[in-house]
Design an enzyme around this catalytic site. Structure first.
Site, PDB file in Angstrom:
ATOM      1  N   HIS A 116       8.229  83.930 -21.186  1.00  0.00           N
ATOM      2  CA  HIS A 116       9.535  83.948 -20.505  1.00  0.00           C
ATOM      3  C   HIS A 116       9.483  84.834 -19.254  1.00  0.00           C
ATOM      4  CE1 HIS A 116      11.871  81.698 -23.396  1.00  0.00           C
ATOM      5  NE2 HIS A 116      11.626  82.528 -24.388  1.00  0.00           N
TER       6      HIS A 116
ATOM      7  N   HIS B 298       5.045  85.610 -26.768  1.00  0.00           N
ATOM      8  CA  HIS B 298       6.149  84.667 -26.517  1.00  0.00           C
ATOM      9  C   HIS B 298       7.028  85.164 -25.354  1.00  0.00           C
ATOM     10  CE1 HIS B 298       9.412  81.846 -27.996  1.00  0.00           C
ATOM     11  NE2 HIS B 298      10.150  82.748 -27.361  1.00  0.00           N
ATOM     12  N   GLU B 299       7.467  86.401 -25.449  1.00  0.00           N
ATOM     13  CA  GLU B 299       8.366  86.928 -24.418  1.00  0.00           C
ATOM     14  C   GLU B 299       7.641  87.065 -23.079  1.00  0.00           C
ATOM     15  OE1 GLU B 299      11.341  86.737 -25.084  1.00  0.00           O
ATOM     16  OE2 GLU B 299      11.253  86.706 -27.282  1.00  0.00           O
TER      17      GLU B 299
ATOM     18  N   GLU C 199      11.709  77.895 -22.662  1.00  0.00           N
ATOM     19  CA  GLU C 199      11.065  77.974 -23.974  1.00  0.00           C
ATOM     20  C   GLU C 199       9.706  77.276 -23.955  1.00  0.00           C
ATOM     21  OE1 GLU C 199      12.591  79.916 -25.957  1.00  0.00           O
ATOM     22  OE2 GLU C 199      11.391  79.678 -27.765  1.00  0.00           O
TER      23      GLU C 199
END
Lengths: 497, 497
Positions: free
Chosen positions: A264, A260-261, A290
């Site tokens: 980003h 997930h990160e 997101e």
């Protein structure tokens, strides 16, 4: 005449940028490195730096420069960098000039102290450690909202994360999603995910995660991965991208948090270097950001093809998977089942976590809910929406950092990001016929390049709604997201063995 | 009338303090955490923050406040906090207002880029990677020195680290020391230090160092220990003290470096909290700071009593010492022998490393030495003073960071610190009759408290020369230092087995 004004604008915006990145470093450090007793000094130091940035954004000097540059903005092609620079600087200036610098300083300090209090509250499992901080922040947020007297209070906060978004649109989107998600959650087959319970050596997880990230595009010369209580990503430059995750011995949630990160981080990493040291050099909005993290975490990172590539490595790192067939693992990581912790929630029930937080923070801001009643209200709503009651505050109101660091208005952008991630994914698949095979081969370059080309490189050059039109070919649309979820649920039901 | 002016002074100095600590965090992060490709953005961000601090220190607003507060300064008791605040602010203002903010910004940027270049130069063992950075810094330092036209150029640089110190005094001190040290180095017995050569597991060293530091006074809630290529310490607040060291598998130099940095960290940790967020909240000068690091590293950390306490722990961590008697280890860590690396040098020959650097940087600044000739000049002087020729640039000119980050004028304070450390130690011993026994018992509280009481708590409240008088009862005096060295050498000769 305009040339020197543009130079002066760039110099001033560069200074503001540098101050902001200094404050980002302070925030990153606070959550990853700082000893607890550094919190008080850090809160003040960060508040000062943010206030100095705010004063410059709000300054008459910037206002005068922007007036001087209006002809340039009007004469420039819409897509020119200079026009974008003036447009974004004008938006930031107009918002900031309504807000007293002292209030901005105080909000920053309160947010910084709130992070420290949240860590202590979690340590002591005691919401009352955090409570006075939330009360103080709500008081400050009320003053902040009053700086924009003609707007809906929640709109004001939302706009800080999602330029132009309206609470009413969020409500409409959520109203459309909720029955569909509830229906989907009831339609899912039962899945045996016992292979995800056990004891997973942290060191092995970490080494697996680093290998995985390197395959995705992480490079040691410009990325880091650290531990944080609540995972986040930050970029101090396109060559200084910092991911965090929180690995747990009992489950693999931290692996998915790292992916997930990475989403980003990749967004910030791939911004056009020509935007460096300007306010354009970051993601366009929280929802678009997101969309990237959720795309990598879920659409890519929970796909069968992705794990076809990575499962052998996971088995080497964690031998307990040796006897677990890939298909069993794949079904387990896609199990749909109401759960207590948002960041570990499945793709279907995740947004219900968002809806309940959105409703609670609106009630807090509208004084319909007292902070002292928040833990009970949180538990009650979780039970209402997900059928589960948190056994303690760590699994309840203290699970997220966002109400501790004064980020009211942020939560809805998570759900919007989910929706947008599939709009973008559908376009990428249409453009990249080999995408599925690429994932299976561990080839992520084409996807990275596509995302750079169509989204990342622009930074804040376009307003988020316009950028969404460009990258996804239309406005916000939950269709692709719901199609994707239905397809996945149907496939899990079919392949049920 | 003066009360509001004092409040305004405190607010302005607080803002300056916050900016400085932000820049300290950026510097710490650059040397411990930052990915290499973050260097360019970091250099600019740090330069901006330092420039903004500089502009405030040099500002007419601060000048006017100081004028307004002159009566307060004159009417206040010499020891009052307010008087000290005005005095230090005046000194900083008068120096800074001679230096253009752009030059200060450029020096900061050049120093930051120099650190990155130094790391790369070491990696590639190539001085030419660093050379243009040193040339640029010398050019900037020349411009800096020209801001003080009536002073000796080297005095200008020295004064930035050691308020009021003069090059001539340094030369006189060095001239007194050098023959004594050379004679001492010739008088020392040969010592078998083969026990210090071998392979020392880094993980075991690290765990031993952390245990040792905890006994000295390190606490997890307010200290950190990280790795840096070149060890240093930094404090972002009295509750946020950051040590670094560089552990090597081949020797224990990193253990002593950690004790050294603990001395620096303890100084910052024990500053009176009442000085927080003022320019008084740091050590009084580089030499006084170095007196603390060298006191802990050498006077305490190479004493027999210290190791009587810690040697059992070292043996548990590194089993190869099981068969090495304490006395053998004690003699080995005190062996006097010319060596290539300054930070690993023994107490006698250490200052010869300083003298050669002092002479070289004076030659560089006076254009008597070209940067391109520096590696050869360094090697030649090392051979002249210590009889050794570096086999490569890593053991030669690239061993220290100080010429890479524009810290010309800093080196002499190391030697002064050695001298001062013994002046302070003699006073502490006179006041603490149980000190020797304390060391042997691993009781460091009384020594810490004595140092807090007589030195640390004052921060920059007194000029360094006055503070030295207070803590040591007299001016700079190499007597105690030479007595100590002679005693140690004699004792090593006597106990020769």
């Amino acid at each position: 005449v305009t040339e020197p004004a543009l130079d002066r604008l760039r110099a001033l915006l560069g200074e503001i940028h540098d101050l902001h990145r200094a404050s980002w470093l302070m925030a990153w450090d606070q959550e990853t490195m700082m000893p607890p007793r550094g919190a008080l000094a850090r809160a003040q130091q960060r508040a000062t730096v943010v206030r100095l940035a705010h004063e410059r954004i709000a300054s008459d000097a910037l206002g005068a420069l922007l007036d001087e540059l209006r002809p340039l903005e009007e004469a420039s092609p819409h897509e020119s960098l200079d026009a974008a620079l003036v447009r974004v600087a004008r938006r930031d200036h107009e918002k900031a000039s309504r807000v007293p610098a002292e209030l901005q300083e105080e909000l920053t300090r309160a947010g910084s102290l709130g992070i420290a209090a949240w860590l202590e509250a979690r340590e002591r499992e005691d919401f009352d450690v955090l409570r006075p901080h939330i009360e103080r922040q709500l008081e400050l947020k009320h003053r902040y909202v009053e700086c924009f007297p003609h707007e809906d209070p929640y709109d004001v906060l939302l706009d800080d994360y999602e330029e132009g978004a309206k609470t009413a649109d969020v409500e409409r989107t959520f109203a459309g999603l909720r029955p569909e998600l509830v229906a989907l959650a009831q339609a899912v087959p039962t899945v045996d995910d016992s292979c995800l319970q056990g004891s997973f050596a942290l060191r092995s997880q970490r080494s697996f995660v680093l290998d995985l990230l390197h395959t995705l595009g992480y490079r040691d010369d410009s990325w880091r991965l650290d531990r944080a209580e609540h995972p986040f990503a930050s970029a101090l430059g396109t060559g200084d991208v910092r991911l965090t995750t929180h690995l747990h011995e009992q489950h693999l949630g931290g692996v998915f948090a790292a992916i997930h990160e990475f989403g980003h981080g990749l967004y910030e990493h791939q911004i056009d270097p020509a935007l460096a040291r300007t306010p354009l050099a970051t993601g366009a909005s929280s929802a678009l950001h997101e969309s990237q993290s959720r795309l990598w975490e879920n659409v890519v990172g929970r796909s069968r093809r992705f794990w076809t590539h990575f499962y052998p490595g996971l088995r080497r790192a964690l031998p307990q998977f040796e006897d677990v067939p890939l298909e069993t693992f794949y079904r387990a990581i896609n199990k749909v089942e109401p759960s207590l912790i948002r960041v570990d929630a499945d793709e279907v029930t995740y947004n219900l976590h968002i809806v309940l937080r959105f409703e609670l923070e609106r009630d807090l801001l509208a004084d319909r809910l007292q902070t002292s009643d928040l833990p009970e209200a949180f538990d009650a709503k979780l039970e209402e929406y997900l059928g589960l009651r948190p056994p303690d505050v760590l699994h309840g109101v203290l699970q997220d950092l966002h109400w501790a660091d004064a980020s009211f208005g942020y939560f809805p952008t998570y759900a919007l990001g989910n929706v947008v991630s599939l709009q973008i994914w559908e376009r990428a698949r249409a453009d990249l016929p080999d995408l599925d095979d690429d994932l299976e081969r561990g080839e992520f370059g084409p996807l990275r390049d596509w995302l750079r080309q169509h989204l990342h490189r622009y930074g804040r050059s376009f307003p988020p709604a316009e950028l969404l039109e460009r990258v996804a070919g239309g406005p916000l649309d939950a269709g692709p997201y719901l199609r994707y979820l239905r397809g996945k649920v149907a496939e899990l039901a079919e392949s049920r063995g």
